[in-house]
Design a protein around this motif. Structure first.
Motif, PDB file in Angstrom:
ATOM      1  N   ILE A  62       0.865  -1.184   0.000  1.00  0.00           N
ATOM      2  CA  ILE A  62       0.000   0.000   0.000  1.00  0.00           C
ATOM      3  C   ILE A  62       0.900   1.231   0.000  1.00  0.00           C
ATOM      4  CG2 ILE A  62      -1.793   1.263   1.242  1.00  0.00           C
ATOM      5  CD1 ILE A  62      -2.651  -1.434   2.454  1.00  0.00           C
ATOM      6  N   GLY A  63       0.940   1.922  -1.129  1.00  0.00           N
ATOM      7  CA  GLY A  63       1.807   3.086  -1.291  1.00  0.00           C
ATOM      8  C   GLY A  63       2.926   2.795  -2.270  1.00  0.00           C
ATOM      9  N   SER A  64       3.193   3.763  -3.165  1.00  0.00           N
ATOM     10  CA  SER A  64       4.154   3.515  -4.250  1.00  0.00           C
ATOM     11  C   SER A  64       5.334   4.476  -4.240  1.00  0.00           C
ATOM     12  CB  SER A  64       3.434   3.610  -5.599  1.00  0.00           C
ATOM     13  OG  SER A  64       3.008   4.940  -5.854  1.00  0.00           O
ATOM     14  N   GLY A  65       5.658   5.018  -3.073  1.00  0.00           N
ATOM     15  CA  GLY A  65       6.833   5.885  -2.969  1.00  0.00           C
ATOM     16  C   GLY A  65       8.119   5.079  -3.007  1.00  0.00           C
ATOM     17  N   PRO A  66       9.250   5.679  -2.612  1.00  0.00           N
ATOM     18  CA  PRO A  66      10.538   4.993  -2.708  1.00  0.00           C
ATOM     19  C   PRO A  66      10.591   3.645  -1.997  1.00  0.00           C
ATOM     20  CG  PRO A  66      10.871   7.325  -2.344  1.00  0.00           C
ATOM     21  CD  PRO A  66       9.400   7.092  -2.211  1.00  0.00           C
ATOM     22  N   LEU A  75       8.892   5.535   6.207  1.00  0.00           N
ATOM     23  CA  LEU A  75       9.592   6.335   7.222  1.00  0.00           C
ATOM     24  C   LEU A  75       8.920   6.302   8.583  1.00  0.00           C
ATOM     25  CD1 LEU A  75      10.573   9.524   5.176  1.00  0.00           C
ATOM     26  CD2 LEU A  75      12.137   7.809   6.106  1.00  0.00           C
ATOM     27  N   SER A  76       7.665   5.867   8.645  1.00  0.00           N
ATOM     28  CA  SER A  76       7.024   5.786   9.959  1.00  0.00           C
ATOM     29  C   SER A  76       7.713   4.756  10.846  1.00  0.00           C
ATOM     30  CB  SER A  76       5.531   5.461   9.811  1.00  0.00           C
ATOM     31  OG  SER A  76       5.326   4.219   9.193  1.00  0.00           O
ATOM     32  N   ALA A  77       8.470   3.827  10.254  1.00  0.00           N
ATOM     33  CA  ALA A  77       9.165   2.805  11.028  1.00  0.00           C
ATOM     34  C   ALA A  77      10.423   3.328  11.719  1.00  0.00           C
ATOM     35  CB  ALA A  77       9.538   1.630  10.113  1.00  0.00           C
ATOM     36  N   GLY A 116      -0.041   8.767   6.372  1.00  0.00           N
ATOM     37  CA  GLY A 116      -0.964   7.849   5.728  1.00  0.00           C
ATOM     38  C   GLY A 116      -0.991   6.473   6.346  1.00  0.00           C
ATOM     39  N   THR A 117       0.169   5.959   6.766  1.00  0.00           N
ATOM     40  CA  THR A 117       0.210   4.617   7.363  1.00  0.00           C
ATOM     41  C   THR A 117      -0.539   4.548   8.689  1.00  0.00           C
ATOM     42  OG1 THR A 117       2.159   3.790   6.193  1.00  0.00           O
ATOM     43  CG2 THR A 117       1.787   2.940   8.417  1.00  0.00           C
ATOM     44  N   PRO A 118      -0.267   5.424   9.678  1.00  0.00           N
ATOM     45  CA  PRO A 118      -1.068   5.361  10.902  1.00  0.00           C
ATOM     46  C   PRO A 118      -2.539   5.682  10.665  1.00  0.00           C
ATOM     47  CG  PRO A 118       0.375   7.279  10.944  1.00  0.00           C
ATOM     48  CD  PRO A 118       0.813   6.415   9.791  1.00  0.00           C
ATOM     49  N   ARG A 119      -2.834   6.530   9.679  1.00  0.00           N
ATOM     50  CA  ARG A 119      -4.237   6.801   9.357  1.00  0.00           C
ATOM     51  C   ARG A 119      -4.957   5.504   8.978  1.00  0.00           C
ATOM     52  NH1 ARG A 119      -6.693   9.151   3.743  1.00  0.00           N
ATOM     53  NH2 ARG A 119      -8.831   9.513   4.451  1.00  0.00           N
ATOM     54  N   ILE A 120      -4.355   4.700   8.127  1.00  0.00           N
ATOM     55  CA  ILE A 120      -4.975   3.449   7.714  1.00  0.00           C
ATOM     56  C   ILE A 120      -5.098   2.494   8.898  1.00  0.00           C
ATOM     57  CG2 ILE A 120      -4.635   1.379   6.300  1.00  0.00           C
ATOM     58  CD1 ILE A 120      -3.364   3.232   4.176  1.00  0.00           C
TER      59      ILE A 120
END
Length: 546
Positions: free
Chosen positions: A13-17, A510-512, A280-284
């Protein structure tokens, strides 16, 4: 290749780097991989950098803040209680489609701030474990630079030669040399010669609004094209509303998303990997609830959304008599310095910052936000109107260079991402609210660095300076909201980005990150994602993937 109604081996989920690196490695290993991206594809011809209205478009349609840009594929963010406005892009390639291309790996000390400085937490692994993965991804991003920066341990060189630092870079270096301070030619994620199908940098200096030359590295131009050869499936315009959790299996089984036509769909998968950024990750996760996780998925620690870091950012402009041709790019970094990167307690704060020496940009950029409260020393707007406006542009355009200061802020649980009680996106999915206050340590750090940067401008011969110790619209780097660690009570993920709570749920963005360093994070983000994906390939046959 998995169809939408089939179960994939892996759902990203997500297509960034981080998502792009992961998709490439997993598909090459023979896994069926589907990526859901809420944004759509951009063509290089869409970007405004080669158009006459470039700087005007950059202020609205191509503004990096979703709250200003306000496109249909963006989601709104409540920032009423934040000192910093988050900046991001919804697109295949994520925010890397509009990044500046700064390639600045973290330093060894960044992984051990608790051990070295007695603050925050240590990472569950060190710099040297990441280094081989960093060298691997540097071959993927067509980076250009000069080997041997004494600020780092020895490592391999870069695929393409150094992009010229130009007159503006030489002027910044002049001031550093007079003060006896460290500097090094800037390393950028863009080739200086044709490489891997990418064009060489044309030095337009419009990198932060997309590269019309298709020269600056971004995932859509390189990695997803490679992954497609091995069967990777990209579903663009797919906005994820929740991750599906099976209480009986104690596993996630896929995700629910809204497609571009407003239809609700499901994508099932054996493994789910979140790469949706630290908002976006914590939002999901917080929008995904079950009997076991009433406060959000994988949130037994209560730390999902906590410890948000945004890299408080300062800017110091130097205005010179001579023509520096400072409209030339790249708008990455011409030179950089790590002179004040490590902790010196005599300064009154811990940790430090990296400075990136950059060009002054176009006329509207080089003016330095005249009349606003962002920069000092700019006078009243009335003093720069009409004929005086033209005189001001003549005195600054092409004659301005700047230091961009990326400061480290330490993780604090009070800085966080929540689900807003009222705000929703265009599909009715609850939107995030961020609460972020700049710490006293960060304020002291930025004030100190701004003074030193101003000192270097004056040493270089600047006739005047404009200083913004902290800028609100500067949240390019979003980190820390689902941190890695060894203790499930003090972290959300283990050292491989795997949820402590759910064995087939991973987070590689990067949330990790447990701490944020004082440097641009994309190089380390991709290196860590390469490490995590490599481990997943090696261990995927094990049910628990430990």
């Amino acid at each position: 290749m998995a169809r939408a109604d089939q179960e994939a081996d892996v759902l990203i989920i997500g297509s960034g780097p981080s998502g792009a690196v992961t998709a490439k490695l997993l598909t090459e290993a023979g896994m069926s991989v589907v990526t859901l991206e809420q944004g759509t594809w951009f063509d290089p011809g869409d970007y405004p950098g080669d158009k006459k209205e470039f700087e005007l478009a950059a202020g609205k349609q191509w503004h990096p803040a979703p709250n200003v840009r306000d496109r249909e594929r963006d989601y709104p963010i409540n920032t009423s209680e934040s000192d910093v406005e988050p900046l991001m892009q919804s697109a295949v390639g994520g925010s890397a489609t509009i990044w500046a291309g700064h390639w600045v790996p973290f330093l060894p000390s960044d992984f051990k701030v608790r051990s070295l400085d007695g603050v925050a937490v240590d990472w569950p692994f060190d710099y040297y474990e990441v280094l081989p993965h960093l060298e691997a991804v540097e071959k993927l991003v067509s980076s250009s630079g000069t080997r041997g920066n004494p600020g780092y341990p020895e490592q391999a060189g870069y695929p393409t030669p150094q992009i010229p630092i130009g007159k503006a870079g030489m002027k910044l270096a002049e001031g550093m040399d007079k003060l006896g301070w460290h500097w090094w030619p800037g390393l950028n994620a863009m080739p200086s010669i044709p490489w891997q199908g990418q064009n060489p940098c044309a030095r337009r200096g419009t990198c932060m609004f997309g590269c019309p030359e298709a020269a600056k590295w971004s995932p859509d131009l390189v990695l997803f094209k490679e992954a497609k050869k091995y069967g990777h499936r990209m579903i663009a315009g797919a906005r994820v509303s929740e991750i599906i959790y099976d209480d009986n299996l104690s596993r996630v089984t896929g995700a629910v998303y809204i497609d571009q036509n407003g239809r609700e769909r499901k994508q099932m998968a054996k493994i789910v990997i979140l790469c949706a950024n630290a908002i976006g990750t914590p939002r999901i996760l917080l929008n995904s609830k079950s009997k076991r996780f009433p406060d959000g998925l994988a949130n037994s620690s209560g730390l999902v959304g906590r410890n948000l870091m945004m890299h408080p950012f300062g800017l110091v402009m130097g205005h010179f008599e001579e023509n520096l041709e400072s409209w030339y790019g790249p708008s990455g970094q011409l030179i950089n310095t790590l002179q004040f990167y490590e902790t010196d307690e005599s300064r009154g704060f811990v940790r430090g910052a990296k400075w990136g020496g950059m060009s002054g940009g176009g006329p509207l950029s080089s003016k330095g936000f005249v009349g606003s409260e962002v920069f000092s020393d700019n006078g009243r707007i009335e003093d720069h109107w009409g004929e005086n406006w033209h005189k001001m542009i003549e005195s600054k355009f092409g004659r301005t260079a700047l230091w961009a200061i990326v400061g480290e802020d330490l993780p604090e649980e009070s800085n966080r991402v929540e689900i807003d009680a009222d705000l929703v996106d265009s599909d009715g999915i609850p939107a995030p609210k961020i609460i972020y206050k700049t710490s006293e340590n960060s304020r002291r750090l930025l004030d100190f660095h701004a003074e030193r940067a101003k000192e270097s401008m004056e040493a270089a011969g600047a006739k005047s300076t404009s200083v913004a110790p902290q800028m609100r619209e500067s949240g390019w780097h979003l980190l820390g909201t689902t941190r890695m660690g060894n203790d499930p009570k003090e972290s959300v993920l283990n050292q491989y980005g795997q949820s402590h709570d759910i064995p087939n749920l991973f987070i590689f963005d990067l949330s990790a990150f447990p701490t944020g360093a004082g440097a641009n994070p994309t190089a380390t983000l991709m290196a860590v994602a390469h490490r995590q994906a490599t481990h997943l390939v090696n261990e995927a046959r094990n049910v628990e993937v430990a």
